[in-house]
Design a protein around this motif. Structure first.
Motif, PDB file in Angstrom:
ATOM      1  N   VAL A 195      63.600 108.591  74.568  1.00  0.00           N
ATOM      2  CA  VAL A 195      64.673 109.308  73.860  1.00  0.00           C
ATOM      3  C   VAL A 195      65.255 108.424  72.764  1.00  0.00           C
ATOM      4  O   VAL A 195      65.512 108.880  71.644  1.00  0.00           O
ATOM      5  N   ALA A 196      65.461 107.146  73.060  1.00  0.00           N
ATOM      6  CA  ALA A 196      66.032 106.222  72.075  1.00  0.00           C
ATOM      7  C   ALA A 196      65.128 106.093  70.852  1.00  0.00           C
ATOM      8  O   ALA A 196      65.612 105.994  69.723  1.00  0.00           O
ATOM      9  N   GLN A 197      63.808 106.111  71.060  1.00  0.00           N
ATOM     10  CA  GLN A 197      62.870 105.960  69.951  1.00  0.00           C
ATOM     11  C   GLN A 197      62.838 107.183  69.042  1.00  0.00           C
ATOM     12  O   GLN A 197      62.446 107.090  67.887  1.00  0.00           O
ATOM     13  N   GLU A 198      63.286 108.331  69.559  1.00  0.00           N
ATOM     14  CA  GLU A 198      63.322 109.552  68.738  1.00  0.00           C
ATOM     15  C   GLU A 198      64.445 109.512  67.707  1.00  0.00           C
ATOM     16  O   GLU A 198      64.441 110.271  66.757  1.00  0.00           O
ATOM     17  N   GLY A 199      65.415 108.635  67.906  1.00  0.00           N
ATOM     18  CA  GLY A 199      66.547 108.553  66.995  1.00  0.00           C
ATOM     19  C   GLY A 199      67.601 109.578  67.351  1.00  0.00           C
ATOM     20  O   GLY A 199      67.602 110.146  68.422  1.00  0.00           O
ATOM     21  N   GLY A 200      68.521 109.772  66.450  1.00  0.00           N
ATOM     22  CA  GLY A 200      69.589 110.733  66.696  1.00  0.00           C
ATOM     23  C   GLY A 200      70.904 110.029  66.988  1.00  0.00           C
ATOM     24  O   GLY A 200      70.977 108.804  67.064  1.00  0.00           O
ATOM     25  N   SER A 245      71.006 107.607  70.127  1.00  0.00           N
ATOM     26  CA  SER A 245      69.874 106.715  70.365  1.00  0.00           C
ATOM     27  C   SER A 245      70.295 105.274  70.632  1.00  0.00           C
ATOM     28  O   SER A 245      69.692 104.607  71.471  1.00  0.00           O
ATOM     29  N   ALA A 246      71.319 104.767  69.973  1.00  0.00           N
ATOM     30  CA  ALA A 246      71.749 103.386  70.195  1.00  0.00           C
ATOM     31  C   ALA A 246      72.282 103.211  71.617  1.00  0.00           C
ATOM     32  O   ALA A 246      71.947 102.234  72.304  1.00  0.00           O
ATOM     33  N   GLU A 247      73.082 104.151  72.086  1.00  0.00           N
ATOM     34  CA  GLU A 247      73.616 104.077  73.444  1.00  0.00           C
ATOM     35  C   GLU A 247      72.507 104.274  74.472  1.00  0.00           C
ATOM     36  O   GLU A 247      72.473 103.607  75.498  1.00  0.00           O
ATOM     37  N   THR A 248      71.580 105.185  74.189  1.00  0.00           N
ATOM     38  CA  THR A 248      70.453 105.413  75.088  1.00  0.00           C
ATOM     39  C   THR A 248      69.603 104.161  75.192  1.00  0.00           C
ATOM     40  O   THR A 248      69.182 103.769  76.282  1.00  0.00           O
ATOM     41  N   ASP A 249      69.358 103.505  74.074  1.00  0.00           N
ATOM     42  CA  ASP A 249      68.580 102.263  74.067  1.00  0.00           C
ATOM     43  C   ASP A 249      69.294 101.186  74.885  1.00  0.00           C
ATOM     44  O   ASP A 249      68.668 100.483  75.666  1.00  0.00           O
TER      45      ASP A 249
END
Length: 60
Positions: free
Chosen positions: A34-39, A42-46
């Motif tokens: 999900v993080a690699q998809e952006g949006g 994405s920073a919090e997911t990463d």
């Protein structure tokens, strides 16, 4: 408090079950995808994916 104790919780609150190793690895992989998809998240997911990955054993 040692590593096996938990902070007190209200009686009406239920704790979630601990993840198995496989579930932790799956969740970490999903968060990274999900993080690699952006949006917007994405920073919090990463960050969450890296935090979880640091707490579980690697698949190798």
């Amino acid at each position: 408090m040692d590593a096996l104790e938990f902070a007190p919780v209200e009686q009406m609150t239920e704790r979630l079950a601990l993840l198995t190793l496989e579930e932790g690895q799956d969740l970490s992989g999903l968060l990274l995808a999900v993080a690699q998809e952006g949006g917007p998240v994405s920073a919090e997911t990463d960050r969450l994916a890296r935090e979880i990955a640091g707490r579980i054993l690697s698949e190798n």
